[in-house]
Write an enzyme that holds these catalytic residues in place. Structure first.
Site, mmCIF file in Angstrom:
data_model
loop_
_atom_site.group_PDB
_atom_site.id
_atom_site.type_symbol
_atom_site.label_atom_id
_atom_site.label_comp_id
_atom_site.label_asym_id
_atom_site.label_seq_id
_atom_site.Cartn_x
_atom_site.Cartn_y
_atom_site.Cartn_z
ATOM 1 N N ASP A 26 -10.297 -8.481 8.656
ATOM 2 C CA ASP A 26 -11.738 -8.386 8.360
ATOM 3 C C ASP A 26 -12.384 -9.768 8.404
ATOM 4 O O ASP A 26 -13.498 -9.934 8.900
ATOM 5 C CB ASP A 26 -11.971 -7.756 6.979
ATOM 6 N N ASP A 36 -4.823 -6.700 6.335
ATOM 7 C CA ASP A 36 -6.055 -5.988 5.963
ATOM 8 C C ASP A 36 -7.162 -7.008 5.707
ATOM 9 O O ASP A 36 -8.282 -6.914 6.230
ATOM 10 C CB ASP A 36 -5.751 -5.169 4.694
ATOM 11 N N LYS A 41 3.922 -15.297 2.639
ATOM 12 C CA LYS A 41 3.803 -16.077 1.398
ATOM 13 C C LYS A 41 5.234 -16.390 0.969
ATOM 14 O O LYS A 41 5.684 -16.033 -0.128
ATOM 15 C CB LYS A 41 3.021 -15.254 0.363
ATOM 16 N N ASP A 59 -2.566 -18.141 2.409
ATOM 17 C CA ASP A 59 -3.748 -18.832 1.856
ATOM 18 C C ASP A 59 -4.245 -19.881 2.849
ATOM 19 O O ASP A 59 -5.458 -20.035 3.065
ATOM 20 C CB ASP A 59 -3.463 -19.440 0.474
ATOM 21 N N TYR A 100 0.815 -1.219 0.000
ATOM 22 C CA TYR A 100 0.000 0.000 0.000
ATOM 23 C C TYR A 100 0.848 1.269 0.000
ATOM 24 O O TYR A 100 0.354 2.354 -0.269
ATOM 25 C CB TYR A 100 -0.946 0.040 1.208
#
Ligand code: NAD
Length: 361
Positions: free
Chosen positions: A255, A251, A195, A227, A146
Site C-alpha cells: 500500500d 500488506d 525482521k 522498518d 493473518y
C-alpha cells in the site's frame, strides 16, 4: 497460441473496465495471431443477484479450467446496497476470499511504476523521485500472522490477545521461487524484507531465501529489515526491483509503494498459485460512486491484463506492447478524469480503451 481465459466483470465499474481490457486482448490476438476463448464467471454482487450466493461451485470450476482469470472488481456501496443486509458470509467480499482460497493463490504481485507523464501525482519531492521507479512487490498471501492461531483470554482479570506468526520452509521456498523467477524477467535484483534481528520466522525466511538464491546465480539478492524498507520506499524508491516479503509486511509495504505512484486508477495486481495460473485484477475497488457514468479509468485493468500475458501465458512481447501503448497514450496527453491535469485531453472509459488498442503494434 490458443488460451482459455475466465472473465469476471463483477460489480460497479467492473463490467466497464473489463470490457476495455477485453478490447485490448482482442487487439493482441489480432496483431500476434493468438486465440483467446473467453468464459464469463459471476462473482460478488452479480452472483448474489443471479444465484443467491457470492460464488458458486460452477464459477470455481470454470475458473480452474482456464489458463488465467481476469477480474474487474466486486462489491457495492455498503450503506445503500441490499447485498450488505445479508450476513457477512453471504456478502460480495466473501466470494472474493473464497475464490482466492479455492484457487490456492499464495503469491500476490503488486507493481508500483511511476510514469514520467504522471510525475505530478507523486507525493515525493522531485529530487527523491530522480529517474522515477519501477518495482514489484511479491507478497506471501496465505501464511503468517493473518492465518496463525489466535485467541483472546482473560488472566487474573486482565484481557490478553494472542496472534501467532508461523511460516514453514515450504511456504517460504515457493514464494521465494516466484520472486526470483519474476526478477529474471526484470532487472534481476531481489530485496528480501524481514525482521530477522527480532523474529525467528524471519531468520528462517532469510535462510530459505538464501538457499533459493543459490539456484539463481544471475540474480542479486539483498536483505533489508522491514522498518528500513518502509523508509527507503519514500527516501530512494528507485533502488528497488523485486521486493519479496511475508504476508503482513507485504500488506503494509504494497500500500505504501502504490501510494507513492499517486494514482489508484493505474495500479494493477496479480495473485498466483504454484503453476502459472493466476487471477489478475486492478488494485482499486468497484467505485460504485462512478459506476455506469463511462468515466472510470480502465488502465489498471488493462495493465493487469498485460501482467496476465506475461506471467500466466508467457507472452512477454505482447505484454510489452500493451504497456508501451498505455505509455504512448499518456505521452500524447490523454487522461481519464481521475488522472486529469491542466493542459491534458480528458477522455472517458471507452475512448481510453480505443486509444490504447489503436497503439498496440
Ligand atoms: P474504490 O477503490 O472502489 O474507490 C475509491 C475512490 O477511487 C472512489 O472515489 C472511486 O470513484 C475512485 N476510483 C476507484 N477506481 C477508479 C478508477 N478505475 N477510475 C476512476 N476512479 C476510480 O474503494 P471503495 O469506495 O472503498 O470501495 C468500493 C467497493 O469496492 C466496496 O464494496 C469495496 O468492498 C469494494 N472493493 C473491492 C475490491 C476488489 O474487488 N478486489 C478491492 C477494494 C474494494
Amino acid at each position: 497460441m490458443e488460451y482459455k481465459i475466465s472473465l469476471i466483470p463483477g460489480d460497479g465499474i467492473g463490467p466497464e473496465i473489463v470490457g476495455e481490457a477485453k478490447k485490448i486482448l482482442d487487439k493482441v490476438c489480432e496483431k500476434y495471431g493468438h486465440k483467446f476463448n473467453y468464459e464469463e464467471v459471476l462473482l460478488g454482487g452479480a452472483s448474489i443477484d443471479a444465484c443467491g450466493v457470492p460464488l458458486t461451485q460452477e464459477a470455481i470450476d470454470t475458473a480452474k479450467s482456464s489458463d488465467a482469470v481476469l477480474m474487474g472488481s466486486i462489491g457495492g456501496d455498503a450503506k445503500t446496497s441490499p447485498w450488505y443486509k445479508l450476513e457477512p458470509s453471504k456478502r460480495p467480499e466473501a466470494g472474493l476470499l473464497a475464490i482466492r482460497k479455492a484457487l490456492n493463490l499464495f503469491a500476490n504481485l503488486r507493481p508500483a511504476y511511476l510514469y514520467d507523464e504522471l510525475k505530478g501525482a507523486c507525493p515525493l519531492k522531485e529530487e527523491v523521485i530522480g529517474e522515477g521507479f519501477d518495482m514489484i512487490i511479491v507478497r506471501e498471501l496465505t501464511g503468517g500472522l493473518y492465518f496463525g492461531e489466535r485467541k483472546t483470554v482473560e488472566e487474573n482479570g486482565v484481557r490478553k490477545a494472542i496472534d501467532t506468526l508461523t511460516y514453514d520452509e515450504k511456504e517460504i521456498r515457493r514464494i521465494a521461487v516466484k520472486a526470483f523467477e519474476i526478477a529474471g524477467k526484470r532487472r534481476k535484483k531481489v530485496t528480501s524484507v524481514d525482521k530477522a534481528n527480532v523474529l525467528d520466522s524471519s531468520r528462517l525466511w532469510r535462510k530459505v531465501v538464501e538457499e533459493v538464491a543459490a539456484d539463481y546465480p544471475d540474480i542479486t539478492l539483498e536483505h533489508m529489515l522491514v522498518d528500513n524498507c518502509a523508509m527507503q520506499l519514500v527516501h530512494n524508491p528507485g533502488q528497488f526491483d523485486v521486493i519479496l516479503t511475508e504476508n503482513m509486511f507485504g500488506d503494509i509495504l504494497s500500500d505504501e509503494a502504490s501510494m507513492v505512484t499517486g494514482s489508484i486508477g493505474m495500479l494493477s495486481s496479480a495473485s498466483l498459485n504454484e503453476t502459472k495460473f493466476g487471477l489478475y485484477e486492478p488494485s482499486h475497488g468497484s467505485a460504485p460512486d462512478i459506476a455506469g457514468k463511462g468515466i472510470a479509468n480502465p488502465i489498471a485493468t488493462i495493465l493487469s491484463a498485460a501482467m496476465m500475458l506475461r506471467f500466466s501465458l508467457d507472452l512477454d512481447e505482447e505484454a510489452d506492447a500493451v504497456e508501451a501503448a498505455v505509455q504512448q497514450v499518456l505521452k500524447e496527453g490523454y487522461r481519464t478524469v481521475d488522472i486529469m491535469s491542466e493542459g491534458m485531453k480528458q477522455v472517458g472509459t471507452k475512448e481510453m480503451g480505443d486509444l490504447i488498442a489503436e497503439r498496440i503494434c
